[in-house]
Scaffold this active site. Sequence first.
Site, PDB file in Angstrom:
ATOM      1  CD  GLU A   8      -3.103  -0.145   0.163  1.00 22.55           C
ATOM      2  OE1 GLU A   8      -3.875   0.708   0.630  1.00 22.55           O
ATOM      3  OE2 GLU A   8      -3.075  -0.473  -1.036  1.00 22.55           O
ATOM      4  CG  ASP A   9       1.534   2.621   3.420  1.00 20.39           C
ATOM      5  OD1 ASP A   9       0.507   2.961   2.817  1.00 20.39           O
ATOM      6  OD2 ASP A   9       1.560   2.297   4.617  1.00 20.39           O
TER       7      ASP A   9
END
Length: 731
Positions: A95-96
């Site tokens: 996600e990051d």
Amino acid sequence: MQAGRPVPAPFSPPVSSVLTLDFERLRNKISTYLRPEDVGRVEAAYHFSANAHFGQFRVSGEPYITHPVAVTELVADWKLDPQALMAALLHDVMEDTSVTKAELAERFGKVTAELVDGLSKLDKIEFRSHEEAQAENFRKMLLAMASDLRVILIKLADRLHNMRTLDHMRPAKRRRIADETLEIYAPIANRLGLNNLYREVQELSFMHKHPLRYQVLSKAIKAARGNRRELVGKVLTALEARLPQWGISAEIQGREKHLFGIYRKMLEKRLSFSQVLDIYGFRVIVPDVPSCYLTIGSLHALYKPVPGKFKDYIAIPKANGYQSLHTTLIGPYGTPVEVQVRTRAMHHVAESGVASHWLYKDDESSLSELHQRTHSWLQSLIDLQSASAEATEFLEHVKIDLFPSEVYVFTPQGHIMPLQRGATPVDFAYAVHTDIGNRCVASRVNGDLVPLRTELRNGDQVEIITASQAGPNPAWLSYVRTGKARAQIRHFLKNAQQDESVALGERLLNQALRAHGLNLGQISTFAWDRFLRDRGVRQRREIFADLGLGKRLPVIVARRLAEAQDLESGRPNVIKPKPASAVLIRGSEGAAVQLARCCHPIPGDEIIATIRKGQGLEVHVHDCAAVARLRSDRGRWIDVGWEPADGRLFEAAIRVLTIDKRGVLARVAAAISDAEANILNVTMDTDHAPYTALQFNVEVADRKHLARLIRNVRVQTAVTRVFRQKSEVKR
Ligand code: MN
């Protein structure tokens, strides 16, 4: 998810020392149950994650890696396997950061990569509505998307840690996350029997949602604890003295009610604080099931039970696998005392639910009972129909398909729509609204245009594109899954056909009235009413529809209406017949008007129509062989003509005789498309060598167009004859 998002660094703290400390604690925890090489794999995942998140910080200012490490510690408390631990450490990297699934698979194995991917997918779906039914759908969607139990467990641990570190968020955000936790994650934890986690996230949510009420309640409980002590002591002493007399070795625990439970009880049962606190609780843990019943018996001998309060959750476990015996006794000073009696294994399940599989799997004595419990839990959750799943099978492969017959998708507004598995955008459109279904022409799934027959998947965001003139396509019936879509499409198609029949019936009647010197507009209401009443029909529309479908004959209806008209005026109608005129057709009316398959009439042809009972008009060219055969039946034939052309194409058949030469078919086909006609179908007949007969079905606008096409074909070399086919080829 939200609570854990990284934010820009407020400052640059010395990272390394904190990190090492974090992992040391985790290492100690997992070393107790993992082989050294597995500890090493987990450590590698830790370094990878720390690296990927390097330079990211939580809202609290701590390095971001502290969050995945804390989540992994929670997961380690359940003693999950190395893959799950690695996935917990890596749960936010996709996600990051720029890390891909393929990279994770290569470094940490396919299973771990799948788990991380599953977690990232869950992170992407967003819960926006607060209706109860929507919350239920959202929970199901989460469970359906997390096809592996470990994904749900890691997700819940993630949520628990975010709840524990919510203090740094703004109050509004805290409330929103607390709401979401109460509505979505707490019920899932409860369903899975993760009681400790369930209670803690509820408690934390309550604290952040109603900080004041939380404070007041916790103060009141502290104050009340003093009063409790004496009574609790009395009961404990009595129990501890009594049970060994029956040969029962038991562990007795006083039970503290949690704040959220008290709060909810006060709200639901409208009780005051003192009324709620008046209920005391004990838990008795015994070695085996017979001891449970023996204990209850001895307790009932010690204190009088409150009638109707005894519950046997051993014989009939709760849906989440929970088992115990419950009773309420009338204790000292007439105070009600709640007691739960259970075995050690039941206690494990009561505390950790499905996670107790990993947690206590070395505990031989309780293993089979655990399997049974978790299995019955799963049974109730998915309502397995086949008995094929062995009791332990699901635990071996933690892959689950919780809702095999459903799929959950989003509307553009973020509403969740449960649909049947296999449903398509057409099903979705009809589920939103019948009008959307009827007008639907295309669809987007997750932003991309897709065919209407595409099968929807969990979490898809579906958008329907409509056109005001569009209507359902009969082909949809071959792939829609939901009963609603099917019924609505059928309904629409039937109505459309009905409308066409009515319109045609009106025209037929109008034409037949000419013989009486009348037209439809001149028929009085009196005449109509009389006519309808005599036939027990309510509406003119029904008569028109019957006429259009050939269930009534226009000449007869016209005569009766004319007679009724005469009755009203009191004098016989002096017939001044108007010149007969043809009923105009477009050829595209649908079921009410059909162009005969034998002669394929096209605009420009002289045509004639026959009314077929129950099937409307069938239009033939006037010199069709079928017409000659049926001509005697005069009452059923009507003159028809073509409405002005409107760009529509009509099917016609041509026969082309060629000398069999290489490439002749291609040349003829090219000549046809040069004439701007479509070829629908071609067949070849080589029985008459050296000639080959080609039969084309083509689409043309009218006779002129067809004539141009025939000229084009005729000039091709190797073509000896071309003619239009007006009757079926007999073979
Ligand atoms: Mn997270």
